[in-house]
Write an enzyme that holds these catalytic residues in place. Structure first.
Site, PDB file in Angstrom:
ATOM      1  N   PRO A   1      -0.189  -4.715   5.095  1.00 51.31           N
ATOM      2  CA  PRO A   1       0.464  -4.049   6.116  1.00 51.31           C
ATOM      3  C   PRO A   1       1.709  -4.057   6.499  1.00 51.31           C
ATOM      4  O   PRO A   1       2.462  -4.789   6.190  1.00 51.31           O
ATOM      5  CB  PRO A   1      -0.224  -5.196   7.021  1.00 51.31           C
ATOM      6  CG  PRO A   1      -1.461  -5.998   6.181  1.00 51.31           C
ATOM      7  CD  PRO A   1      -0.685  -5.757   4.907  1.00 51.31           C
ATOM      8  N   GLU A   2       2.459  -3.095   7.028  1.00 50.28           N
ATOM      9  CA  GLU A   2       3.723  -2.775   7.184  1.00 50.28           C
ATOM     10  C   GLU A   2       3.825  -2.533   8.942  1.00 50.28           C
ATOM     11  O   GLU A   2       2.738  -3.001   9.694  1.00 50.28           O
ATOM     12  CB  GLU A   2       4.422  -1.459   6.614  1.00 50.28           C
ATOM     13  CG  GLU A   2       4.254  -1.512   5.078  1.00 50.28           C
ATOM     14  CD  GLU A   2       4.701  -0.379   4.746  1.00 50.28           C
ATOM     15  OE1 GLU A   2       5.538   0.357   5.123  1.00 50.28           O
ATOM     16  OE2 GLU A   2       4.144  -0.029   3.507  1.00 50.28           O
TER      17      GLU A   2
END
Ligand SMILES: [Zn+2]
Length: 283
Positions: free
Chosen positions: A2-3
């Site tokens: 996840p960014e």
């Protein structure tokens, strides 16, 4: 992993569904998730506490509690925060279960198959000691606002190439491998371009691409790839992967210029994707 857009999507879910609720009970099944302190400290720090807000810095979720402490969650590779009905059958790799006040009864689960993620309750007045990496985080392009001139100053002082610079959380917080490639493509900048070689029009394009790509990805609920475990608080995947222009598209024709064929290179185990026509190599 996840960014920023994925973590921001989870943050929005917490803001809508969890903020204002009190943690009634906490169970910790896997010590690795709470490795920074201990299961006892997480249980004691959360039980009876009300979650006042849901914030984010880079890829860190930060939830202030009415006790004065803050709950930090980092999803790392495969972490998920899930809001589920109380009594839902347990899923494998659920390492922390928080029972929340309110009706209907719900629980907040932290699932994490690869166990790189973590949860910790810390005292924000001692953040420099308890979570020192927070103090070293660079600017968050959405939460902090990052102007063209700010970005220009950041880049002008840096040696090194654009892609690793975008990934450096001490410089700009929240961008990872997927969005670095998408941002550089949207900005028509080669990933190998020396950061301090950018002229003002280049910086303007990079600045605009950073905001446009990240905002569009947040709007799409982030990217859920076949090999990743990212879902939002309600268990739904994002759809921004359908809008990727280069990431995961090696060998396909670039949909932006219609001429280049997307290339892929692997450096230190990480892939970089780019269009050799849109993003000409530095001379
Ligand atoms: Zn192209």
């Amino acid at each position: 992993m996840p960014e920023l857009p994925e973590v921001e999507t989870v943050r929005r879910g917490l803001e809508q569904r969890v903020v204002g609720r009190t943690v009634l009970a906490v169970e910790v099944g896997r010590e690795r998730t709470v490795r920074r302190t201990s299961a006892r400290q997480l249980v004691d720090g959360l039980t009876g506490a009300t979650i006042l807000a849901a914030g984010r810095r880079g890829k860190y979720l930060l939830c202030p509690l009415d006790t004065g402490d803050t709950l930090l969650v980092h999803l790392r590779m495969t972490g998920q925060l899930l809001l589920v009905p109380a009594g839902a059958p347990p899923l494998p790799h659920t390492h922390v279960v928080m029972s929340l006040s309110g009706t209907p009864g719900e629980q907040l689960w932290f699932r994490d198959p690869r166990t790189f993620g973590e949860m910790v309750v810390f005292d924000p007045d001692h953040a420099d000691v308890e979570v020192p990496e927070l103090a070293q985080l660079g600017v968050d392009p959405l939460a902090d606002g990052l102007g063209v001139d700010d970005l220009r100053q950041l880049l002008a002082t840096k040696r090194g190439r654009l892609k690793p610079l975008l990934l450096d959380q001490h410089v700009i917080a929240g961008i990872g491998n997927i969005y670095a490639d998408e941002i550089l493509h949207a900005a028509r900048l080669n990933p190998d371009r020396p950061a301090n070689s950018l002229h003002r029009p280049d910086v303007v394009r990079l600045h605009d691409a950073m905001h446009d790509v990240l905002a569009a990805a947040v709007g799409a609920g982030g990217s859920t790839l076949g090999d990743s475990q990212y879902v939002d608080l309600m268990g739904n995947g994002g759809s921004y992967q359908d809008d990727h222009r280069v990431y995961g598209r090696a060998g396909e024709r670039c949909t932006t210029c219609g001429r280049g064929v997307i290339r892929r290179a692997v450096v230190n185990g990480r892939s970089t994707y780019w269009c050799p026509v849109c993003q000409r190599a530095p001379r």
